[in-house]
Design an enzyme around this catalytic site. Structure first.
Site, PDB file in Angstrom:
ATOM      1  N   ARG A  15     -61.920 102.598 -89.223  1.00  0.00           N
ATOM      2  CA  ARG A  15     -61.105 101.944 -88.178  1.00  0.00           C
ATOM      3  C   ARG A  15     -61.786 101.903 -86.809  1.00  0.00           C
ATOM      4  NH1 ARG A  15     -55.633 104.775 -88.066  1.00  0.00           N
ATOM      5  NH2 ARG A  15     -56.653 106.399 -89.295  1.00  0.00           N
ATOM      6  N   GLY A  78     -61.613 113.801-100.584  1.00  0.00           N
ATOM      7  CA  GLY A  78     -60.480 114.490 -99.955  1.00  0.00           C
ATOM      8  C   GLY A  78     -60.923 115.700 -99.154  1.00  0.00           C
ATOM      9  N   THR A  79     -60.017 116.151 -98.286  1.00  0.00           N
ATOM     10  CA  THR A  79     -60.354 117.266 -97.384  1.00  0.00           C
ATOM     11  C   THR A  79     -60.619 118.557 -98.164  1.00  0.00           C
ATOM     12  OG1 THR A  79     -57.971 117.536 -97.072  1.00  0.00           O
ATOM     13  CG2 THR A  79     -59.171 116.394 -95.326  1.00  0.00           C
ATOM     14  N   TYR A  99     -62.222 119.913 -87.421  1.00  0.00           N
ATOM     15  CA  TYR A  99     -62.495 118.507 -87.728  1.00  0.00           C
ATOM     16  C   TYR A  99     -63.402 117.916 -86.663  1.00  0.00           C
ATOM     17  CZ  TYR A  99     -58.904 119.317 -91.096  1.00  0.00           C
ATOM     18  OH  TYR A  99     -58.215 119.845 -92.152  1.00  0.00           O
ATOM     19  N   GLY A 135     -49.337 114.863 -92.421  1.00  0.00           N
ATOM     20  CA  GLY A 135     -48.744 115.774 -93.394  1.00  0.00           C
ATOM     21  C   GLY A 135     -47.606 116.542 -92.718  1.00  0.00           C
ATOM     22  N   ASN A 222     -59.299 107.939 -84.370  1.00  0.00           N
ATOM     23  CA  ASN A 222     -59.521 107.098 -85.550  1.00  0.00           C
ATOM     24  C   ASN A 222     -59.918 105.680 -85.222  1.00  0.00           C
ATOM     25  OD1 ASN A 222     -58.782 108.993 -87.728  1.00  0.00           O
ATOM     26  ND2 ASN A 222     -56.849 109.019 -86.624  1.00  0.00           N
ATOM     27  N   ALA A 375     -86.574  99.668 -39.742  1.00  0.00           N
ATOM     28  CA  ALA A 375     -86.026  98.776 -40.770  1.00  0.00           C
ATOM     29  C   ALA A 375     -87.140  98.069 -41.526  1.00  0.00           C
ATOM     30  CB  ALA A 375     -85.104  97.747 -40.120  1.00  0.00           C
ATOM     31  N   SER A 400     -90.504  98.662 -37.187  1.00  0.00           N
ATOM     32  CA  SER A 400     -89.886  97.904 -38.278  1.00  0.00           C
ATOM     33  C   SER A 400     -90.896  97.029 -39.010  1.00  0.00           C
ATOM     34  CB  SER A 400     -88.783  96.995 -37.718  1.00  0.00           C
ATOM     35  OG  SER A 400     -87.776  97.788 -37.165  1.00  0.00           O
TER      36      SER A 400
HETATM   37  C1  UD1 Z   1     -55.237 115.107 -92.941  1.00  0.00           C
HETATM   38  C2  UD1 Z   1     -54.263 116.093 -93.569  1.00  0.00           C
HETATM   39  C3  UD1 Z   1     -52.871 115.869 -92.988  1.00  0.00           C
HETATM   40  C4  UD1 Z   1     -52.922 116.036 -91.477  1.00  0.00           C
HETATM   41  C5  UD1 Z   1     -53.962 115.095 -90.889  1.00  0.00           C
HETATM   42  C6  UD1 Z   1     -54.145 115.402 -89.415  1.00  0.00           C
HETATM   43  C7  UD1 Z   1     -55.069 116.484 -95.810  1.00  0.00           C
HETATM   44  C8  UD1 Z   1     -54.901 116.148 -97.232  1.00  0.00           C
HETATM   45  N1  UD1 Z   1     -54.247 115.868 -94.991  1.00  0.00           N
HETATM   46  O1  UD1 Z   1     -54.807 113.821 -93.318  1.00  0.00           O
HETATM   47  O2  UD1 Z   1     -51.947 116.801 -93.516  1.00  0.00           O
HETATM   48  O3  UD1 Z   1     -51.649 115.752 -90.903  1.00  0.00           O
HETATM   49  O4  UD1 Z   1     -55.237 115.289 -91.528  1.00  0.00           O
HETATM   50  O5  UD1 Z   1     -54.968 114.429 -88.845  1.00  0.00           O
HETATM   51  O6  UD1 Z   1     -55.910 117.292 -95.467  1.00  0.00           O
HETATM   52  N2  UD1 Z   1     -62.869 114.322 -94.480  1.00  0.00           N
HETATM   53  C9  UD1 Z   1     -64.038 114.670 -95.085  1.00  0.00           C
HETATM   54  N3  UD1 Z   1     -64.180 114.442 -96.424  1.00  0.00           N
HETATM   55  C10 UD1 Z   1     -63.182 113.875 -97.159  1.00  0.00           C
HETATM   56  C11 UD1 Z   1     -61.988 113.535 -96.526  1.00  0.00           C
HETATM   57  C12 UD1 Z   1     -61.844 113.776 -95.173  1.00  0.00           C
HETATM   58  O7  UD1 Z   1     -64.950 115.166 -94.454  1.00  0.00           O
HETATM   59  O8  UD1 Z   1     -63.390 113.719 -98.363  1.00  0.00           O
HETATM   60  C13 UD1 Z   1     -62.718 114.570 -93.043  1.00  0.00           C
HETATM   61  C14 UD1 Z   1     -62.613 113.264 -92.279  1.00  0.00           C
HETATM   62  O9  UD1 Z   1     -63.887 112.882 -91.796  1.00  0.00           O
HETATM   63  C15 UD1 Z   1     -61.688 113.622 -91.138  1.00  0.00           C
HETATM   64  C16 UD1 Z   1     -60.827 114.738 -91.690  1.00  0.00           C
HETATM   65  O10 UD1 Z   1     -61.511 115.252 -92.811  1.00  0.00           O
HETATM   66  O11 UD1 Z   1     -62.377 114.113 -90.036  1.00  0.00           O
HETATM   67  C17 UD1 Z   1     -59.423 114.326 -92.060  1.00  0.00           C
HETATM   68  O12 UD1 Z   1     -59.494 113.354 -93.058  1.00  0.00           O
HETATM   69  P1  UD1 Z   1     -58.459 112.167 -93.142  1.00  0.00           P
HETATM   70  O13 UD1 Z   1     -58.722 111.374 -94.360  1.00  0.00           O
HETATM   71  O14 UD1 Z   1     -58.397 111.465 -91.850  1.00  0.00           O
HETATM   72  O15 UD1 Z   1     -57.108 113.008 -93.343  1.00  0.00           O
HETATM   73  P2  UD1 Z   1     -55.666 112.468 -93.220  1.00  0.00           P
HETATM   74  O16 UD1 Z   1     -55.366 111.624 -94.398  1.00  0.00           O
HETATM   75  O17 UD1 Z   1     -55.440 111.907 -91.880  1.00  0.00           O
END
Ligand code: UD1
Ligand code: CA
Length: 451
Positions: A15, A78-79, A99, A135, A222, A375, A400
């Site tokens: 984004r 995923g995180t 983060y 979340g 974002n 000047a 000057s």
């Molecule tokens: C996440 C949380 C959510 C919280 C929100 C706050 C989870 C599942 N959800 O959601 O509860 O309210 O953040 O902003 O954790 N990232 C990685 N690798 C990945 C996925 C993400 O490094 O595979 C990093 C991203 O670069 C980012 C951060 O983790 O900096 C959060 O990831 P993002 O996908 O934005 O999480 P949300 O879905 O917003």
């Protein structure tokens, strides 16, 4: 207690619509990730592990001087999956998860979070009136029991205003155990870090929380809209801190600080000024509108008039500089020096009580005390191949529109007649001039227009 810190920074940041990875986007001219690394360092962790994915080489290169461990997450699953990549490097009793795109998290909140976490887990939360997208913190009998992602919420859960900031602290061994049990059985088919809360609860562990009050400290970036919004809020915070320390900032909404600005007592800064790098302003310094000051020091009682640009220089006490002055790197001005409009000074020293008031170029020069540079004076410092220095001794008066061809020395107390091109050193206390004699031509007539 030993501490590991993980910083998640693998996301693409689609984004942002930018070629620059999200965590390298600038806030007050520094990459977002630099704020997080700096705050992490304040906590004295044993190790800082940064998980990167998109454009990881560029990010690593940008921070190559930082003592951090890099982990690559090739696919962003995923995180929870991101934190899993860091496990081999977790060597401490406690782990904090931060983060790369949440730059303004505060050290004090992180200390409280770690303290809260006990020998289990603590999540950082925030009460948000419009919690969409975040979340939600699910509590039973006031205790945190799980976090439900926005996309997985039912209608009742969607109404919960306590949100997960994402930031957590946990006992490292338990964190590793919970992570190993994650699945991606959810609407986004991702390994959610947030699921460890329900796993801990299921094991009978207590999950703690720390609620933060200042939204800016937990805000992520974002999009460009969020980036510019954070920039204004951050600048406003910096300005308010200066005001509460006694600086008179005419409009705290119209100042930009991109580095560290240190001010003495009774400093006034008018609107539209930009401060970059390390800038120090002494007592009673007055900065008029629309000046740019980079890596410089302005000593007490000096005034910088509007539209002046000062870079990597030192301005003495009781100076008056500008309007429209350009002070380039390597300039040192003594006390009670006056630099006027459209004057450019580079890599030069000017001693006390000297004046360069109008339309001049002074480069690679050493000017003594009590000198008046007229000047339009130009020090010709460049012969097309090399730079040469000009020395102007004390009590000199330069008429000057003179050119001083370096290397050259203008002797103490000497006077240069206006309009001279001086190519040889001048003797002390004498008038030197090089222009041709004025003549009159009798009977000369102006041409007249042909009929
Ligand atoms: C996440 C949380 C959510 C919280 C929100 C706050 C989870 C599942 N959800 O959601 O509860 O309210 O953040 O902003 O954790 N990232 C990685 N690798 C990945 C996925 C993400 O490094 O595979 C990093 C991203 O670069 C980012 C951060 O983790 O900096 C959060 O990831 P993002 O996908 O934005 O999480 P949300 O879905 O917003
Ligand atoms: Ca996501």
């Amino acid at each position: 207690m030993s501490l590991s810190i993980i910083i998640l920074a693998a996301g693409k940041g689609a984004r942002m619509t930018s070629n620059l990875p999200k965590v390298l986007q600038p806030l007050a001219k520094k990459p977002l990730l630099s704020y997080v690394i700096n705050t992490a360092k304040l906590l004295n962790p044993n190790e800082i592990i940064v998980v990167v994915g998109h454009q990881s080489e560029l990010i690593k290169e940008t921070f190559k001087t930082e003592d951090v461990i890099w982990k690559i997450q090739d696919q962003q699953l995923g995180t929870g999956h991101a934190v899993l990549q860091a496990i081999p490097s977790l060597k401490s009793e406690k782990t904090i998860i931060l983060y790369g795109d949440v730059p303004l998290v505060e050290q004090s909140d992180l200390l409280k979070l770690v303290e809260q976490s006990g020998n289990s887990l603590a999540v950082m939360t925030y009460i948000k009136d419009v919690p969409n997208g975040y979340g939600r913190i699910q509590r039973e009998n006031a205790e945190v029991v799980s976090i439900i992602e926005d996309k997985d919420c039912n209608d009742d859960q969607r109404k919960i205003k306590e949100i997960n900031t994402g930031i957590m602290a946990a006992d490292t061994q338990k964190l590793i155990k919970w992570l190993s049990k994650l699945s991606n059985n959810n609407s986004q088919k991702e390994y959610y870090l947030t699921d460890i809360v329900a796993l801990a609860t299921a094991e009978g562990e207590k999950v703690y929380s720390h609620k933060v009050l200042a939204e800016i400290t937990i805000s992520g970036v974002n999009s460009k809209a969020e980036l510019v919004d954070m920039e204004r809020k951050y600048q406003s915070k910096l300005a308010q801190t200066l005001v509460s320390n006694g600086a008179h900032i005419i409009d705290p909404n119209r100042i930009d600080i991109r580095g560290e600005l240190i001010v003495g007592r009774d400093v006034t800064i008018d609107v539209g000024c930009i401060f970059e790098g390390d800038v120090t302003l002494g007592d009673n310094v007055y900065i008029h509108p629309y000046c740019v000051l980079k890596n410089c020091k302005v000593k007490s009682n000096s005034t910088i008039e509007s539209f002046s640009y000062i870079d990597s220089s030192e301005i003495g006490k009781e100076n008056k500089v500008g309007p429209y002055a350009r002070i380039r790197p390597g300039t040192v001005l003594g006390n009670t020096v006056h630099i006027g409009n459209f004057v450019e000074i580079k890599n030069s020293s000017i001693d006390e009580f000297s004046k360069v008031n109008h339309l001049s170029y002074i480069g690679d020069s050493d000017i003594g005390r009590n000198v008046n540079v007229g000047a339009g004076t130009i020090t010709c410092n460049y012969d097309g191949a090399n730079k040469h220095r000009t020395t102007i001794e004390d009590d000199v008066f330069i008429g000057s529109n003179s050119q001083l061809v370096a290397p050259i020395k203008i002797g103490k107390g000497s006077t240069i007649g206006a309009g001279s091109t001086i190519t040889k050193d001048t003797p002390d206390h004498q008038l030197t001039l090089s222009r041709s004699k004025q003549i009159n031509i009798t009977g000369w007539k102006r041409p007249s227009k042909k009929k």
